[in-house]
Design a protein around this motif. Structure first.
Motif, PDB file in Angstrom:
ATOM      1  N   PRO A  11       0.816  -1.229   0.000  1.00 39.34           N
ATOM      2  CA  PRO A  11       0.000   0.000   0.000  1.00 39.34           C
ATOM      3  C   PRO A  11       0.849   1.279   0.000  1.00 39.34           C
ATOM      4  O   PRO A  11       0.499   2.266  -0.641  1.00 39.34           O
ATOM      5  N   LEU A  12       1.969   1.247   0.710  1.00 38.37           N
ATOM      6  CA  LEU A  12       2.851   2.418   0.716  1.00 38.37           C
ATOM      7  C   LEU A  12       3.416   2.681  -0.673  1.00 38.37           C
ATOM      8  O   LEU A  12       3.527   3.834  -1.096  1.00 38.37           O
ATOM      9  N   LEU A  13       3.754   1.647  -1.388  1.00 37.28           N
ATOM     10  CA  LEU A  13       4.257   1.788  -2.747  1.00 37.28           C
ATOM     11  C   LEU A  13       3.187   2.371  -3.661  1.00 37.28           C
ATOM     12  O   LEU A  13       3.454   3.282  -4.451  1.00 37.28           O
ATOM     13  N   VAL A  14       1.962   1.884  -3.553  1.00 34.55           N
ATOM     14  CA  VAL A  14       0.863   2.397  -4.369  1.00 34.55           C
ATOM     15  C   VAL A  14       0.607   3.868  -4.056  1.00 34.55           C
ATOM     16  O   VAL A  14       0.444   4.697  -4.960  1.00 34.55           O
ATOM     17  N   ILE A  15       0.591   4.219  -2.791  1.00 37.10           N
ATOM     18  CA  ILE A  15       0.377   5.620  -2.396  1.00 37.10           C
ATOM     19  C   ILE A  15       1.499   6.498  -2.936  1.00 37.10           C
ATOM     20  O   ILE A  15       1.266   7.571  -3.478  1.00 37.10           O
ATOM     21  N   GLY A  16       2.735   6.048  -2.807  1.00 39.69           N
ATOM     22  CA  GLY A  16       3.876   6.807  -3.298  1.00 39.69           C
ATOM     23  C   GLY A  16       3.837   7.047  -4.792  1.00 39.69           C
ATOM     24  O   GLY A  16       4.267   8.083  -5.282  1.00 39.69           O
ATOM     25  N   MET A  17       3.285   6.116  -5.526  1.00 38.85           N
ATOM     26  CA  MET A  17       3.216   6.257  -6.974  1.00 38.85           C
ATOM     27  C   MET A  17       2.062   7.160  -7.414  1.00 38.85           C
ATOM     28  O   MET A  17       2.090   7.707  -8.513  1.00 38.85           O
ATOM     29  N   THR A  18       1.055   7.327  -6.580  1.00 35.62           N
ATOM     30  CA  THR A  18      -0.099   8.133  -6.973  1.00 35.62           C
ATOM     31  C   THR A  18       0.006   9.583  -6.542  1.00 35.62           C
ATOM     32  O   THR A  18      -0.733  10.427  -7.044  1.00 35.62           O
ATOM     33  N   ILE A  19       0.895   9.901  -5.633  1.00 33.73           N
ATOM     34  CA  ILE A  19       1.067  11.289  -5.207  1.00 33.73           C
ATOM     35  C   ILE A  19       1.881  12.010  -6.277  1.00 33.73           C
ATOM     36  O   ILE A  19       2.971  11.576  -6.634  1.00 33.73           O
ATOM     37  N   PRO A  20       1.367  13.132  -6.810  1.00 33.09           N
ATOM     38  CA  PRO A  20       2.101  13.843  -7.863  1.00 33.09           C
ATOM     39  C   PRO A  20       3.409  14.426  -7.329  1.00 33.09           C
ATOM     40  O   PRO A  20       3.474  14.892  -6.194  1.00 33.09           O
ATOM     41  N   GLN A  21       4.413  14.352  -8.158  1.00 28.06           N
ATOM     42  CA  GLN A  21       5.711  14.910  -7.802  1.00 28.06           C
ATOM     43  C   GLN A  21       5.789  16.348  -8.284  1.00 28.06           C
ATOM     44  O   GLN A  21       5.272  16.687  -9.341  1.00 28.06           O
ATOM     45  N   TRP A  22       6.442  17.214  -7.516  1.00 26.38           N
ATOM     46  CA  TRP A  22       6.611  18.615  -7.903  1.00 26.38           C
ATOM     47  C   TRP A  22       7.698  18.716  -8.951  1.00 26.38           C
ATOM     48  O   TRP A  22       8.781  18.176  -8.806  1.00 26.38           O
ATOM     49  N   SER A  23       7.409  19.403 -10.011  1.00 32.06           N
ATOM     50  CA  SER A  23       8.437  19.651 -11.017  1.00 32.06           C
ATOM     51  C   SER A  23       8.968  21.061 -10.798  1.00 32.06           C
ATOM     52  O   SER A  23       8.367  21.865 -10.106  1.00 32.06           O
ATOM     53  N   GLU A  24      10.098  21.363 -11.419  1.00 32.33           N
ATOM     54  CA  GLU A  24      10.690  22.691 -11.261  1.00 32.33           C
ATOM     55  C   GLU A  24       9.737  23.777 -11.749  1.00 32.33           C
ATOM     56  O   GLU A  24       9.610  24.827 -11.140  1.00 32.33           O
ATOM     57  N   ALA A  25       9.030  23.525 -12.829  1.00 32.45           N
ATOM     58  CA  ALA A  25       8.121  24.522 -13.386  1.00 32.45           C
ATOM     59  C   ALA A  25       6.998  24.857 -12.410  1.00 32.45           C
ATOM     60  O   ALA A  25       6.538  25.978 -12.350  1.00 32.45           O
ATOM     61  N   GLU A  26       6.549  23.881 -11.636  1.00 31.90           N
ATOM     62  CA  GLU A  26       5.464  24.114 -10.693  1.00 31.90           C
ATOM     63  C   GLU A  26       5.901  24.953  -9.498  1.00 31.90           C
ATOM     64  O   GLU A  26       5.075  25.532  -8.824  1.00 31.90           O
ATOM     65  N   SER A  27       7.188  25.030  -9.248  1.00 31.97           N
ATOM     66  CA  SER A  27       7.652  25.770  -8.083  1.00 31.97           C
ATOM     67  C   SER A  27       8.198  27.160  -8.440  1.00 31.97           C
ATOM     68  O   SER A  27       8.683  27.851  -7.576  1.00 31.97           O
ATOM     69  N   GLU A  28       8.122  27.550  -9.695  1.00 29.94           N
ATOM     70  CA  GLU A  28       8.582  28.885 -10.074  1.00 29.94           C
ATOM     71  C   GLU A  28       7.663  29.933  -9.454  1.00 29.94           C
ATOM     72  O   GLU A  28       6.435  29.788  -9.472  1.00 29.94           O
ATOM     73  N   GLN A  29       8.270  30.972  -8.901  1.00 32.36           N
ATOM     74  CA  GLN A  29       7.485  32.013  -8.241  1.00 32.36           C
ATOM     75  C   GLN A  29       8.022  33.386  -8.607  1.00 32.36           C
ATOM     76  O   GLN A  29       9.230  33.595  -8.693  1.00 32.36           O
ATOM     77  N   THR A 104       3.160  34.920  -6.989  1.00 34.48           N
ATOM     78  CA  THR A 104       2.350  34.246  -8.008  1.00 34.48           C
ATOM     79  C   THR A 104       3.191  33.165  -8.661  1.00 34.48           C
ATOM     80  O   THR A 104       4.415  33.285  -8.739  1.00 34.48           O
ATOM     81  N   GLU A 105       2.528  32.118  -9.111  1.00 36.56           N
ATOM     82  CA  GLU A 105       3.203  31.067  -9.860  1.00 36.56           C
ATOM     83  C   GLU A 105       2.919  31.195 -11.350  1.00 36.56           C
ATOM     84  O   GLU A 105       3.327  30.359 -12.143  1.00 36.56           O
ATOM     85  N   LEU A 106       2.222  32.259 -11.731  1.00 34.27           N
ATOM     86  CA  LEU A 106       1.959  32.556 -13.142  1.00 34.27           C
ATOM     87  C   LEU A 106       2.951  33.610 -13.606  1.00 34.27           C
ATOM     88  O   LEU A 106       3.013  34.703 -13.029  1.00 34.27           O
ATOM     89  N   ASP A 107       3.720  33.292 -14.606  1.00 35.50           N
ATOM     90  CA  ASP A 107       4.741  34.214 -15.114  1.00 35.50           C
ATOM     91  C   ASP A 107       4.074  35.526 -15.563  1.00 35.50           C
ATOM     92  O   ASP A 107       3.245  35.527 -16.469  1.00 35.50           O
ATOM     93  N   PRO A 108       4.419  36.651 -14.933  1.00 35.92           N
ATOM     94  CA  PRO A 108       3.799  37.929 -15.284  1.00 35.92           C
ATOM     95  C   PRO A 108       4.414  38.601 -16.511  1.00 35.92           C
ATOM     96  O   PRO A 108       3.987  39.699 -16.897  1.00 35.92           O
ATOM     97  N   SER A 109       5.382  37.974 -17.145  1.00 37.16           N
ATOM     98  CA  SER A 109       5.993  38.549 -18.348  1.00 37.16           C
ATOM     99  C   SER A 109       4.931  38.801 -19.403  1.00 37.16           C
ATOM    100  O   SER A 109       3.938  38.079 -19.489  1.00 37.16           O
ATOM    101  N   HIS A 110       5.141  39.844 -20.199  1.00 37.11           N
ATOM    102  CA  HIS A 110       4.185  40.185 -21.264  1.00 37.11           C
ATOM    103  C   HIS A 110       4.921  40.869 -22.390  1.00 37.11           C
ATOM    104  O   HIS A 110       5.815  41.678 -22.168  1.00 37.11           O
ATOM    105  N   GLY A 111       4.545  40.515 -23.613  1.00 33.91           N
ATOM    106  CA  GLY A 111       5.216  41.102 -24.770  1.00 33.91           C
ATOM    107  C   GLY A 111       6.715  40.944 -24.678  1.00 33.91           C
ATOM    108  O   GLY A 111       7.227  39.866 -24.429  1.00 33.91           O
ATOM    109  N   SER A 112       7.438  42.057 -24.829  1.00 35.39           N
ATOM    110  CA  SER A 112       8.909  42.014 -24.752  1.00 35.39           C
ATOM    111  C   SER A 112       9.412  42.235 -23.326  1.00 35.39           C
ATOM    112  O   SER A 112      10.617  42.256 -23.093  1.00 35.39           O
TER     113      SER A 112
END
Length: 119
Positions: A11-29, A104-112
């Motif tokens: 069960p621990l293995l199944v739980i470990g496989m179903t929990i999403p892992q954080w990627s670098e893109a998800e932690s950009e702030q 924010t985790e949404l890149d505020p860049s716009h245009g140039s």
């Protein structure tokens, strides 16, 4: 004893496989101006960030620069807050600015206009 371990580990293995892992893109702030902060408070925080705070505000201070437009206190404050935050976040700097800013985790860049991100 081995059946007991399998019953626990499987069960621990199944739980470990179903929990999403954080990627670098998800932690950009990025640090931006809070929409609810009045312009006079944003201006004071912007002045500090571009002055004593040491933010690089050169890209939004003159009309021919990439982040001058839109020419609003809120947009200029967001750029300055993020510049400060990205430069000093690993040295104890924060995205607070007396409550005028938020993360924010949404890149505020716009245009140039590119908002820097430093991992």
């Amino acid at each position: 004893m081995s059946t007991f371990l399998i019953r626990i580990l499987l069960p621990l293995l199944v739980i470990g496989m179903t929990i999403p892992q954080w990627s670098e893109a998800e932690s950009e702030q990025w640090c931006i101006a809070d929409e609810q902060t009045p312009d006079d408070e944003l201006q004071a925080a912007l002045d500090w960030a571009c002055g004593k705070g040491g933010a690089d505000c050169s890209k939004m201070q003159q009309e021919n620069q990439t982040c001058f437009l839109p020419n609003t206190i809120r947009d200029h404050a967001s750029f300055a807050f993020n510049s400060y935050y990205q430069t000093y976040k690993h040295k104890g700097g924060s995205c607070y600015f007396k409550g005028a800013a938020m993360i924010t985790e949404l890149d505020p860049s716009h245009g140039s206009c590119h908002y820097e991100y430093n991992p």
